[in-house]
Write a protein that holds these residues in place. Sequence first.
Motif, mmCIF file in Angstrom:
data_model
loop_
_atom_site.group_PDB
_atom_site.id
_atom_site.type_symbol
_atom_site.label_atom_id
_atom_site.label_comp_id
_atom_site.label_asym_id
_atom_site.label_seq_id
_atom_site.Cartn_x
_atom_site.Cartn_y
_atom_site.Cartn_z
ATOM 1 N N LEU A 26 0.846 -1.194 0.000
ATOM 2 C CA LEU A 26 0.000 0.000 0.000
ATOM 3 C C LEU A 26 0.879 1.240 0.000
ATOM 4 C CD1 LEU A 26 -2.634 -0.935 2.737
ATOM 5 C CD2 LEU A 26 -2.826 -1.209 0.251
ATOM 6 N N ALA A 27 0.346 2.315 -0.557
ATOM 7 C CA ALA A 27 1.029 3.602 -0.563
ATOM 8 C C ALA A 27 0.075 4.667 -0.033
ATOM 9 C CB ALA A 27 1.475 3.963 -1.984
ATOM 10 N N ALA A 28 0.592 5.581 0.759
ATOM 11 C CA ALA A 28 -0.207 6.714 1.225
ATOM 12 C C ALA A 28 -0.081 7.818 0.181
ATOM 13 C CB ALA A 28 0.293 7.203 2.579
ATOM 14 N N ARG A 29 -1.212 8.298 -0.313
ATOM 15 C CA ARG A 29 -1.220 9.294 -1.390
ATOM 16 C C ARG A 29 -0.556 10.593 -0.943
ATOM 17 N NH1 ARG A 29 -4.005 9.166 -5.740
ATOM 18 N NH2 ARG A 29 -4.481 11.381 -5.614
ATOM 19 N N ALA A 30 0.334 11.125 -1.791
ATOM 20 C CA ALA A 30 0.992 12.396 -1.497
ATOM 21 C C ALA A 30 0.239 13.576 -2.088
ATOM 22 C CB ALA A 30 2.423 12.382 -2.033
ATOM 23 N N ASN A 31 -0.621 13.316 -3.079
ATOM 24 C CA ASN A 31 -1.309 14.394 -3.794
ATOM 25 C C ASN A 31 -2.817 14.338 -3.573
ATOM 26 O OD1 ASN A 31 1.171 15.162 -5.007
ATOM 27 N ND2 ASN A 31 0.935 13.493 -6.462
ATOM 28 N N PRO A 32 -3.480 15.494 -3.678
ATOM 29 C CA PRO A 32 -4.940 15.484 -3.644
ATOM 30 C C PRO A 32 -5.478 14.848 -4.918
ATOM 31 C CG PRO A 32 -4.068 17.756 -3.727
ATOM 32 C CD PRO A 32 -2.911 16.821 -3.793
ATOM 33 N N PRO A 33 -6.672 14.369 -4.987
ATOM 34 C CA PRO A 33 -7.570 14.277 -3.835
ATOM 35 C C PRO A 33 -7.162 13.117 -2.923
ATOM 36 C CG PRO A 33 -8.600 13.297 -5.763
ATOM 37 C CD PRO A 33 -7.282 13.855 -6.214
ATOM 38 N N MET A 34 -7.622 13.144 -1.715
ATOM 39 C CA MET A 34 -7.398 12.090 -0.727
ATOM 40 C C MET A 34 -5.941 11.973 -0.288
ATOM 41 S SD MET A 34 -10.099 9.151 -1.897
ATOM 42 C CE MET A 34 -10.146 9.367 -3.678
ATOM 43 N N ARG A 35 -5.248 13.087 -0.132
ATOM 44 C CA ARG A 35 -3.872 13.101 0.361
ATOM 45 C C ARG A 35 -3.800 12.375 1.707
ATOM 46 N NH1 ARG A 35 1.124 15.676 0.319
ATOM 47 N NH2 ARG A 35 1.889 16.260 2.376
ATOM 48 N N VAL A 48 -4.313 9.250 2.329
ATOM 49 C CA VAL A 48 -5.155 8.056 2.377
ATOM 50 C C VAL A 48 -4.384 6.885 1.756
ATOM 51 C CG1 VAL A 48 -7.303 7.060 1.480
ATOM 52 C CG2 VAL A 48 -7.270 9.408 2.329
ATOM 53 N N TRP A 49 -4.530 5.696 2.349
ATOM 54 C CA TRP A 49 -3.841 4.507 1.856
ATOM 55 C C TRP A 49 -4.559 3.934 0.642
ATOM 56 C CZ3 TRP A 49 0.893 3.369 3.441
ATOM 57 C CH2 TRP A 49 1.324 3.914 4.655
ATOM 58 N N THR A 50 -3.781 3.498 -0.323
ATOM 59 C CA THR A 50 -4.328 2.945 -1.545
ATOM 60 C C THR A 50 -3.284 2.052 -2.208
ATOM 61 O OG1 THR A 50 -5.556 3.535 -3.535
ATOM 62 C CG2 THR A 50 -3.578 4.854 -3.051
ATOM 63 N N LEU A 51 -3.624 1.538 -3.377
ATOM 64 C CA LEU A 51 -2.668 0.777 -4.170
ATOM 65 C C LEU A 51 -1.851 1.751 -5.015
ATOM 66 C CD1 LEU A 51 -5.059 -2.025 -5.446
ATOM 67 C CD2 LEU A 51 -3.405 -2.169 -3.569
ATOM 68 N N PRO A 52 -0.599 1.429 -5.294
ATOM 69 C CA PRO A 52 0.160 2.255 -6.227
ATOM 70 C C PRO A 52 -0.565 2.293 -7.569
ATOM 71 C CG PRO A 52 1.608 0.705 -5.098
ATOM 72 C CD PRO A 52 0.201 0.322 -4.758
ATOM 73 N N TRP A 70 3.645 -2.847 3.765
ATOM 74 C CA TRP A 70 3.098 -4.153 3.392
ATOM 75 C C TRP A 70 2.080 -4.488 4.470
ATOM 76 C CZ3 TRP A 70 4.160 -6.458 -1.134
ATOM 77 C CH2 TRP A 70 5.300 -6.048 -1.835
ATOM 78 N N ALA A 71 0.844 -4.764 4.078
ATOM 79 C CA ALA A 71 -0.233 -4.987 5.050
ATOM 80 C C ALA A 71 -0.957 -6.295 4.773
ATOM 81 C CB ALA A 71 -1.231 -3.835 5.002
ATOM 82 N N GLU A 72 -1.352 -6.960 5.841
ATOM 83 C CA GLU A 72 -2.235 -8.122 5.714
ATOM 84 C C GLU A 72 -3.640 -7.586 5.440
ATOM 85 O OE1 GLU A 72 -1.832 -10.611 9.129
ATOM 86 O OE2 GLU A 72 0.284 -11.017 8.708
ATOM 87 N N PRO A 73 -4.464 -8.366 4.741
ATOM 88 C CA PRO A 73 -5.807 -7.871 4.387
ATOM 89 C C PRO A 73 -6.608 -7.354 5.583
ATOM 90 C CG PRO A 73 -5.349 -9.905 3.223
ATOM 91 C CD PRO A 73 -4.208 -9.694 4.188
ATOM 92 N N GLU A 74 -6.526 -8.018 6.724
ATOM 93 C CA GLU A 74 -7.298 -7.586 7.902
ATOM 94 C C GLU A 74 -6.839 -6.222 8.408
ATOM 95 O OE1 GLU A 74 -5.105 -10.646 8.529
ATOM 96 O OE2 GLU A 74 -6.429 -11.277 6.929
ATOM 97 N N LEU A 122 -7.498 1.023 8.325
ATOM 98 C CA LEU A 122 -6.856 2.176 7.701
ATOM 99 C C LEU A 122 -7.867 3.037 6.962
ATOM 100 C CD1 LEU A 122 -3.803 0.343 6.070
ATOM 101 C CD2 LEU A 122 -3.816 1.640 8.224
ATOM 102 N N GLU A 123 -7.544 4.313 6.809
ATOM 103 C CA GLU A 123 -8.327 5.180 5.930
ATOM 104 C C GLU A 123 -7.849 4.889 4.511
ATOM 105 O OE1 GLU A 123 -9.459 9.847 5.098
ATOM 106 O OE2 GLU A 123 -7.890 9.392 6.555
ATOM 107 N N THR A 124 -8.764 4.410 3.668
ATOM 108 C CA THR A 124 -8.392 3.968 2.325
ATOM 109 C C THR A 124 -9.273 4.617 1.258
ATOM 110 O OG1 THR A 124 -9.893 2.069 2.321
ATOM 111 C CG2 THR A 124 -7.669 1.697 3.205
ATOM 112 N N THR A 125 -8.844 4.475 0.017
ATOM 113 C CA THR A 125 -9.645 4.939 -1.110
ATOM 114 C C THR A 125 -10.887 4.049 -1.240
ATOM 115 O OG1 THR A 125 -8.224 3.618 -2.547
ATOM 116 C CG2 THR A 125 -7.745 5.978 -2.405
ATOM 117 N N PRO A 126 -11.944 4.572 -1.860
ATOM 118 C CA PRO A 126 -13.186 3.793 -2.003
ATOM 119 C C PRO A 126 -12.957 2.463 -2.723
ATOM 120 C CG PRO A 126 -13.554 6.086 -2.619
ATOM 121 C CD PRO A 126 -12.070 5.920 -2.428
#
Length: 152
Positions: A28-37, A39-43, A119-123, A128-132
């Motif tokens: 997972l990567a935490a977004r550096a740019n808006p929108p959703m700066r 927030v954890w998401t996939l690269p 690196w995160a396990e699914p649970e 985490l705060e994530t993208t939709p």
Amino acid sequence: MNEEARTFPSRPFLGVSIAVIRDGRVLLAARANPPMRGVWTLPGGLVEPGEALAEAALRELREEVGVEAAVVGPSLTPTEIILRAPDGRVRHHYVVHPHAALWRGGEAMPGPEALGVRWAEPEEVLALETTPGLFETLREAFARVAAAEVAA
């Protein structure tokens, strides 16, 4: 393309993301740019003209976090992200085609588009705060990788 050029678009933007799986964990990567700066998401990122979806996902992975991976099968179920301004106008509209992949090399380091990586396990992702739609995408990605491993 800067953030301003993506705001109040006349059309949706086509994006890709990539769920890289390694030892039962996903990158997972935490977004550096808006929108959703933050927030954890996939690269991932936008598809360039003439670029296949899987090629774009692998390029974005390298650029964003410095990791190499092998895509497993075709893209997963797309995620549509529509964010509206207070007046109801569409502020952002992305259609993201996620991919499942197996890690092949490199140690994840945040690039200019990521505040952090993990690196995160699914649970763990549930807390985490994530993208939709991220958890549903991860469920599909882990199933795709498991099926590919059984077939191999």
